[in-house]
Motif scaffolding. Structure first.
Motif, PDB file in Angstrom:
ATOM      1  N   GLU A  94     -10.157   0.308  14.569  1.00  0.00           N
ATOM      2  CA  GLU A  94     -10.734   1.429  13.833  1.00  0.00           C
ATOM      3  C   GLU A  94      -9.744   2.591  13.773  1.00  0.00           C
ATOM      4  O   GLU A  94      -9.673   3.309  12.788  1.00  0.00           O
ATOM      5  CB  GLU A  94     -12.054   1.882  14.478  1.00  0.00           C
ATOM      6  CG  GLU A  94     -13.207   0.909  14.260  1.00  0.00           C
ATOM      7  CD  GLU A  94     -13.421   0.542  12.792  1.00  0.00           C
ATOM      8  OE1 GLU A  94     -13.481   1.452  11.947  1.00  0.00           O
ATOM      9  OE2 GLU A  94     -13.504  -0.671  12.481  1.00  0.00           O
ATOM     10  N   LYS A 108      -7.192   1.924  11.140  1.00  0.00           N
ATOM     11  CA  LYS A 108      -7.765   2.096   9.804  1.00  0.00           C
ATOM     12  C   LYS A 108      -7.813   3.577   9.427  1.00  0.00           C
ATOM     13  O   LYS A 108      -7.489   3.967   8.308  1.00  0.00           O
ATOM     14  CB  LYS A 108      -9.176   1.496   9.739  1.00  0.00           C
ATOM     15  CG  LYS A 108      -9.182  -0.022   9.710  1.00  0.00           C
ATOM     16  CD  LYS A 108     -10.592  -0.550   9.631  1.00  0.00           C
ATOM     17  CE  LYS A 108     -10.603  -2.070   9.660  1.00  0.00           C
ATOM     18  NZ  LYS A 108     -11.970  -2.605   9.743  1.00  0.00           N
ATOM     19  N   LEU A 109      -8.222   4.407  10.388  1.00  0.00           N
ATOM     20  CA  LEU A 109      -8.290   5.848  10.160  1.00  0.00           C
ATOM     21  C   LEU A 109      -6.880   6.411   9.929  1.00  0.00           C
ATOM     22  O   LEU A 109      -6.663   7.287   9.094  1.00  0.00           O
ATOM     23  CB  LEU A 109      -8.944   6.518  11.364  1.00  0.00           C
ATOM     24  CG  LEU A 109      -9.541   7.902  11.135  1.00  0.00           C
ATOM     25  CD1 LEU A 109     -10.620   7.852  10.084  1.00  0.00           C
ATOM     26  CD2 LEU A 109     -10.079   8.458  12.442  1.00  0.00           C
ATOM     27  N   ALA A 132      -2.434   7.885   3.768  1.00  0.00           N
ATOM     28  CA  ALA A 132      -2.663   7.890   2.318  1.00  0.00           C
ATOM     29  C   ALA A 132      -2.807   9.322   1.802  1.00  0.00           C
ATOM     30  O   ALA A 132      -2.300   9.669   0.742  1.00  0.00           O
ATOM     31  CB  ALA A 132      -3.899   7.066   1.974  1.00  0.00           C
ATOM     32  N   LEU A 133      -3.496  10.152   2.571  1.00  0.00           N
ATOM     33  CA  LEU A 133      -3.696  11.552   2.204  1.00  0.00           C
ATOM     34  C   LEU A 133      -2.366  12.310   2.191  1.00  0.00           C
ATOM     35  O   LEU A 133      -2.056  13.060   1.256  1.00  0.00           O
ATOM     36  CB  LEU A 133      -4.667  12.188   3.206  1.00  0.00           C
ATOM     37  CG  LEU A 133      -5.371  13.470   2.830  1.00  0.00           C
ATOM     38  CD1 LEU A 133      -6.249  13.259   1.623  1.00  0.00           C
ATOM     39  CD2 LEU A 133      -6.214  13.968   3.989  1.00  0.00           C
ATOM     40  N   HIS A 152     -11.914  -6.002   3.520  1.00  0.00           N
ATOM     41  CA  HIS A 152     -10.872  -7.026   3.397  1.00  0.00           C
ATOM     42  C   HIS A 152     -11.373  -8.271   2.675  1.00  0.00           C
ATOM     43  O   HIS A 152     -10.640  -8.865   1.880  1.00  0.00           O
ATOM     44  CB  HIS A 152     -10.364  -7.412   4.787  1.00  0.00           C
ATOM     45  CG  HIS A 152      -9.669  -6.282   5.481  1.00  0.00           C
ATOM     46  ND1 HIS A 152      -9.444  -6.255   6.830  1.00  0.00           N
ATOM     47  CD2 HIS A 152      -9.165  -5.125   4.992  1.00  0.00           C
ATOM     48  CE1 HIS A 152      -8.829  -5.135   7.159  1.00  0.00           C
ATOM     49  NE2 HIS A 152      -8.649  -4.429   6.058  1.00  0.00           N
ATOM     50  N   ASP A 192      -8.824  -0.725   3.032  1.00  0.00           N
ATOM     51  CA  ASP A 192      -8.870  -0.421   4.458  1.00  0.00           C
ATOM     52  C   ASP A 192     -10.086  -1.070   5.133  1.00  0.00           C
ATOM     53  O   ASP A 192      -9.994  -1.545   6.260  1.00  0.00           O
ATOM     54  CB  ASP A 192      -8.922   1.104   4.629  1.00  0.00           C
ATOM     55  CG  ASP A 192      -8.241   1.549   5.918  1.00  0.00           C
ATOM     56  OD1 ASP A 192      -7.508   0.723   6.504  1.00  0.00           O
ATOM     57  OD2 ASP A 192      -8.435   2.703   6.325  1.00  0.00           O
ATOM     58  N   GLY A 252      -5.327  -3.240   9.688  1.00  0.00           N
ATOM     59  CA  GLY A 252      -6.694  -3.670   9.967  1.00  0.00           C
ATOM     60  C   GLY A 252      -6.960  -3.952  11.433  1.00  0.00           C
ATOM     61  O   GLY A 252      -8.033  -4.414  11.797  1.00  0.00           O
ATOM     62  N   TYR A 268      -7.995   6.645  -6.543  1.00  0.00           N
ATOM     63  CA  TYR A 268      -7.002   6.269  -5.530  1.00  0.00           C
ATOM     64  C   TYR A 268      -7.665   6.081  -4.164  1.00  0.00           C
ATOM     65  O   TYR A 268      -7.428   5.087  -3.475  1.00  0.00           O
ATOM     66  CB  TYR A 268      -5.904   7.329  -5.462  1.00  0.00           C
ATOM     67  CG  TYR A 268      -4.939   7.162  -4.290  1.00  0.00           C
ATOM     68  CD1 TYR A 268      -4.041   6.101  -4.260  1.00  0.00           C
ATOM     69  CD2 TYR A 268      -4.934   8.066  -3.231  1.00  0.00           C
ATOM     70  CE1 TYR A 268      -3.164   5.945  -3.194  1.00  0.00           C
ATOM     71  CE2 TYR A 268      -4.057   7.914  -2.171  1.00  0.00           C
ATOM     72  CZ  TYR A 268      -3.174   6.851  -2.152  1.00  0.00           C
ATOM     73  OH  TYR A 268      -2.308   6.697  -1.100  1.00  0.00           O
ATOM     74  N   PHE A 269      -8.534   7.042  -3.769  1.00  0.00           N
ATOM     75  CA  PHE A 269      -9.152   6.917  -2.442  1.00  0.00           C
ATOM     76  C   PHE A 269     -10.199   5.802  -2.403  1.00  0.00           C
ATOM     77  O   PHE A 269     -10.397   5.182  -1.363  1.00  0.00           O
ATOM     78  CB  PHE A 269      -9.703   8.263  -1.967  1.00  0.00           C
ATOM     79  CG  PHE A 269      -8.607   9.120  -1.403  1.00  0.00           C
ATOM     80  CD1 PHE A 269      -8.058   8.827  -0.157  1.00  0.00           C
ATOM     81  CD2 PHE A 269      -8.069  10.171  -2.118  1.00  0.00           C
ATOM     82  CE1 PHE A 269      -7.012   9.571   0.348  1.00  0.00           C
ATOM     83  CE2 PHE A 269      -7.024  10.927  -1.624  1.00  0.00           C
ATOM     84  CZ  PHE A 269      -6.498  10.629  -0.386  1.00  0.00           C
ATOM     85  N   LEU A 321       0.636  11.059   1.887  1.00  0.00           N
ATOM     86  CA  LEU A 321       1.530  10.557   0.831  1.00  0.00           C
ATOM     87  C   LEU A 321       1.165  11.158  -0.519  1.00  0.00           C
ATOM     88  O   LEU A 321       2.016  11.650  -1.238  1.00  0.00           O
ATOM     89  CB  LEU A 321       1.448   9.028   0.740  1.00  0.00           C
ATOM     90  CG  LEU A 321       2.022   8.218   1.882  1.00  0.00           C
ATOM     91  CD1 LEU A 321       1.963   6.729   1.551  1.00  0.00           C
ATOM     92  CD2 LEU A 321       3.449   8.625   2.182  1.00  0.00           C
ATOM     93  N   LEU A 342       0.817  -1.218   0.000  1.00  0.00           N
ATOM     94  CA  LEU A 342       0.000   0.000   0.000  1.00  0.00           C
ATOM     95  C   LEU A 342       0.853   1.271   0.000  1.00  0.00           C
ATOM     96  O   LEU A 342       0.487   2.271  -0.596  1.00  0.00           O
ATOM     97  CB  LEU A 342      -0.925   0.012   1.218  1.00  0.00           C
ATOM     98  CG  LEU A 342      -2.056  -1.025   1.203  1.00  0.00           C
ATOM     99  CD1 LEU A 342      -2.725  -1.120   2.553  1.00  0.00           C
ATOM    100  CD2 LEU A 342      -3.075  -0.662   0.139  1.00  0.00           C
ATOM    101  N   GLY A 378      -4.871  -5.735   5.461  1.00  0.00           N
ATOM    102  CA  GLY A 378      -5.361  -5.679   6.837  1.00  0.00           C
ATOM    103  C   GLY A 378      -4.429  -6.193   7.909  1.00  0.00           C
ATOM    104  O   GLY A 378      -4.659  -5.977   9.097  1.00  0.00           O
ATOM    105  N   PHE A 393      -4.513   4.912   8.566  1.00  0.00           N
ATOM    106  CA  PHE A 393      -4.077   4.591   7.212  1.00  0.00           C
ATOM    107  C   PHE A 393      -4.602   5.603   6.200  1.00  0.00           C
ATOM    108  O   PHE A 393      -3.882   6.005   5.284  1.00  0.00           O
ATOM    109  CB  PHE A 393      -4.503   3.175   6.820  1.00  0.00           C
ATOM    110  CG  PHE A 393      -4.136   2.855   5.411  1.00  0.00           C
ATOM    111  CD1 PHE A 393      -2.795   2.776   5.046  1.00  0.00           C
ATOM    112  CD2 PHE A 393      -5.097   2.692   4.442  1.00  0.00           C
ATOM    113  CE1 PHE A 393      -2.440   2.532   3.739  1.00  0.00           C
ATOM    114  CE2 PHE A 393      -4.744   2.450   3.131  1.00  0.00           C
ATOM    115  CZ  PHE A 393      -3.418   2.364   2.774  1.00  0.00           C
ATOM    116  N   ILE A 394      -5.863   6.049   6.393  1.00  0.00           N
ATOM    117  CA  ILE A 394      -6.419   7.062   5.487  1.00  0.00           C
ATOM    118  C   ILE A 394      -5.615   8.357   5.596  1.00  0.00           C
ATOM    119  O   ILE A 394      -5.294   9.009   4.605  1.00  0.00           O
ATOM    120  CB  ILE A 394      -7.900   7.318   5.809  1.00  0.00           C
ATOM    121  CG1 ILE A 394      -8.697   6.042   5.537  1.00  0.00           C
ATOM    122  CG2 ILE A 394      -8.451   8.479   4.988  1.00  0.00           C
ATOM    123  CD1 ILE A 394     -10.168   6.168   5.796  1.00  0.00           C
TER     124      ILE A 394
END
Lengths: 541, 114
Positions: A253, A256-257, A263-264, B57, B54, A250, B46-47, A266, A93, A246, A259-260
């Motif tokens: 929660e 997971k957040l 991602a933003l 799975h 995320d 994973g 992408y998102f 990056l 990812l 995951g 990771f978002i």
């Protein structure tokens, strides 16, 4: 970025594979060859455009290769291969975010920036806004990103030493950091942007060639059947989940957040990294700047595809348990795979390439920081434009020395520290403090000085504060300061808050700014950015 | 010091008028009509991928070919789309943007803008 933590943690141990003498010999050969090239390149360093922008005489292909060399740091190579070998899919990812981010640079930033500015990011941001406040803010955020990135690379250098050379005591590692730092100062002082660019080009070729050879070799072992390679990796790991997302993010929660948020940061951070932006000024035209990004995208994309094979290959041929148990932990995956495939010689080559990587990235960061200080702070703000190029370059060279000494001291101090937060901070600061202002000033005529200043300081400040109150700074065993707990912000990456905040501040600041900005300047900037009229061409020697 | 130390020579060109000229507006439209939709497209795509990886799975774990699952395929598709957008932009810029930009640039440089 987690992998960088492990890189630092691995510093306490030593490696038992390969021959340190072979590794050192290959590295010394690299230094020797690049030094000769840097010395030859430096003969033409006469003007500021020579020193900061390599005389604007690089071709798009050369610059694209140098961008790849600048971007593919040791963290990408050792970190991502290791992350895929251990965490499987979740390691993959990272590479996707790092690659897709280049489309922001290609479509929205590179060419317009090349047409409007001269040496630094601040040239573009202050084009139609008030010079002083905007240049100071841009210089501060440039220095902040460079310093965090620099410290992470230097601390990583110490960890690499233990892994590849078998030097495990602190004194030995510090000595290597001093050597790396001194070499870097020499490259940048003597070679300027031209020398730095050549070091990056050579390093990118070595790194990508090395990764290609290992990829083909690994695939050949599995009869060029990728599915079989994946099957073997899952079998050796004893966990079929390694092929699914995951495993790392994973868990809860919050993760997971997180990771978002990552991602933003990056995807929006890359086009705000000052050392990447400055590379667009080393080519003669916007068309060549476009070609640079296209080349960089192909090279970086190919490299990340290789790391997918190498990561799962290391998982299949060596196994996560052996990798984790090895000195250097997760970051030893790529070197261990090299040793498994090609023995001492291939390991030596890959090790030398990893060192060269740190050297090249650190040199690129240093020249960017020095240019920003000399050009934006000294020439435009302190001397108020009443200076000569000679004087400005003298200041730039002194800044290189200061930053070099600081990087060495900081690198020694950051040894064994959680360096993940430094890299996360660099990307988050670039995405929050730089990118909103860059996009606004290129595409929105209503953008005002107050908006730029609020957005830059707000993005920088909120990113810094959130990191300080996050678990990477305090409160968990892997934190920078594990003994105290002030982690009230649950995420490791601040991007999900600080990036929207910076965009919002830029907008609010602009609509409340009653000052009248120069309409002529705004029109001039738009015409210049799209047509390239008057953009400085290559220096003719 | 002038307000803009990077470009001191503007010739006798009225940039406000120039920026409102039909020729320039056309160039601006050509540029924006490609880069804006494309930027929105790749960010959404992408998102969408990030959210799938995320939060979904099971979906991403569906095997498609041997041990290759949807997650790996969609990930590789991100690479493919990045390469494709890059190639599409280069061809669009060479054919549509560059000729217009060159025409305006040469005209302005003839008027003394540096």
């Amino acid at each position: 970025m987690q992998s960088l933590t492990l890189l630092a943690q691995g510093a306490a141990e030593s490696t038992k594979v390969g021959n340190p003498l072979v590794n050192i010999a290959i590295f010394v050969a690299f230094v020797g060859i690049t030094l000769v090239i840097v010395l030859r390149a430096s003969k033409n360093n006469k003007t500021a455009a020579d020193y900061y922008a390599g005389g604007r005489s690089f071709t798009g292909t050369q610059n694209g290769t140098a961008i790849a060399g600048d971007y593919l740091s040791a963290a990408s190579f050792l970190g991502i291969v290791g992350a895929i070998a251990i965490n499987g899919y979740d390691g993959f990812l990272y590479s996707i975010g790092f690659l897709v981010a280049w489309l922001v640079a290609l479509l929205l930033v590179a060419e317009l920036l090349r047409n409007t500015g001269k040496f630094t990011m601040a040239d573009v941001l202050s084009f139609r806004l008030k010079q002083r406040p905007v240049r100071i803010a841009a210089a501060i955020s440039t220095l902040a990103v460079c310093v965090f990135y620099l410290l992470a690379q230097m601390a990583g250098a110490g960890a690499l030493v233990s892994l590849l050379l078998g030097i495990d005591e602190k004194l030995g590692q510090s000595l290597v950091i001093v050597i790396v730092g001194a070499l870097m100062i020499l490259y940048v002082l003597v070679g300027g942007m031209k020398g730095t660019t050549w070091v990056q080009i050579i390093k990118a070729c070595l790194l990508i060639a090395g990764a290609l050879i290992m990829t083909v070799w690994t695939l050949a072992i599995f009869g060029f059947n990728f599915s079989e390679l994946l099957g073997k990796a899952a079998e050796v790991a004893g966990n079929p989940e390694i092929l699914n997302p995951g495993l790392q993010y994973g868990k809860s929660e919050t993760s997971k957040l997180d990771f978002i948020s990552l991602a933003l940061a990056l995807v929006l951070g890359t086009a705000g990294l000052p050392h990447v932006l400055m590379r667009f000024y080393t080519v003669p035209t916007a068309k060549e700047a476009r070609k640079s990004v296209v080349w960089a995208i192909w090279l970086i994309g190919a490299f990340y595809l290789f790391t997918l094979v190498l990561g799962f290959g290391a998982g299949a041929l060596i196994g996560p348990d052996r990798i984790k148990a090895a000195p250097g932990g997760v970051n030893s995956a790529a070197p261990l795979l090299a040793y498994e495939l090609g023995g001492t010689v291939l390991l030596g080559l890959i090790s030398a390439v990893a060192f060269a990587t740190i050297l090249a990235v650190v040199a690129g960061l240093t020249i960017t920081a020095a240019a920003s200080f000399a050009h934006d702070v000294y020439a435009s703000v302190i001397a108020k434009g009443k200076t000569t190029p000679e004087k400005e370059m003298k200041v730039a060279r002194r800044t290189v020395l200061v930053i070099g000494v600081f990087a060495i001291a900081g690198g020694i101090g950051a040894q064994g520290q959680n360096v993940a937060f430094l890299v996360a901070l660099a990307f988050a600061v670039a995405a929050s403090a730089n990118l909103p202002t860059i996009l606004y000033s290129l595409f929105w005529k209503g953008f005002k000085t107050r908006g730029a200043v609020w957005s830059m300081y707000g993005g920088l400040g909120s990113a810094l504060l959130l990191i300080i109150f996050s678990p990477v700074f305090s409160g968990s065993p892997t934190s920078m300061i594990p003994s105290i707990d002030m982690s009230i912000f649950p995420l490791a990456n601040p991007g999900i808050v600080s990036i929207p905040l910076a965009f919002l501040l830029g907008w609010i600041g602009s609509i409340t700014d009653k000052g009248v900005e120069d309409r002529t300047k705004a029109a001039e900037m738009e015409v210049r950015s799209l047509t390239g009229v008057g953009a400085e061409k290559a220096v003719d020697h | 010091m002038s307000a803009n130390p990077e470009h001191d020579v503007t010739g006798d060109v009225d940039f406000v008028k120039e920026s409102q000229s039909e020729e320039f507006q056309e160039l601006r439209k050509t540029h924006r009509s490609f880069v804006f939709p494309m930027a929105i497209f790749f960010l959404v795509w992408y998102f969408a991928y990030v959210l799938l990886a995320d939060y979904f799975h099971d979906f991403m774990s569906i095997k498609v070919w041997g041990n290759v699952n949807l997650g790996i395929l969609l990930g590789l598709l991100q690479f493919v789309s990045t390469f494709a957008i890059t190639a599409a932009y280069v061809s669009y810029a060479n054919k549509k943007i560059d000729p217009q930009a060159t025409r305006i640039r040469e005209r302005l440089e003839d008027q003394g803008v540096k």
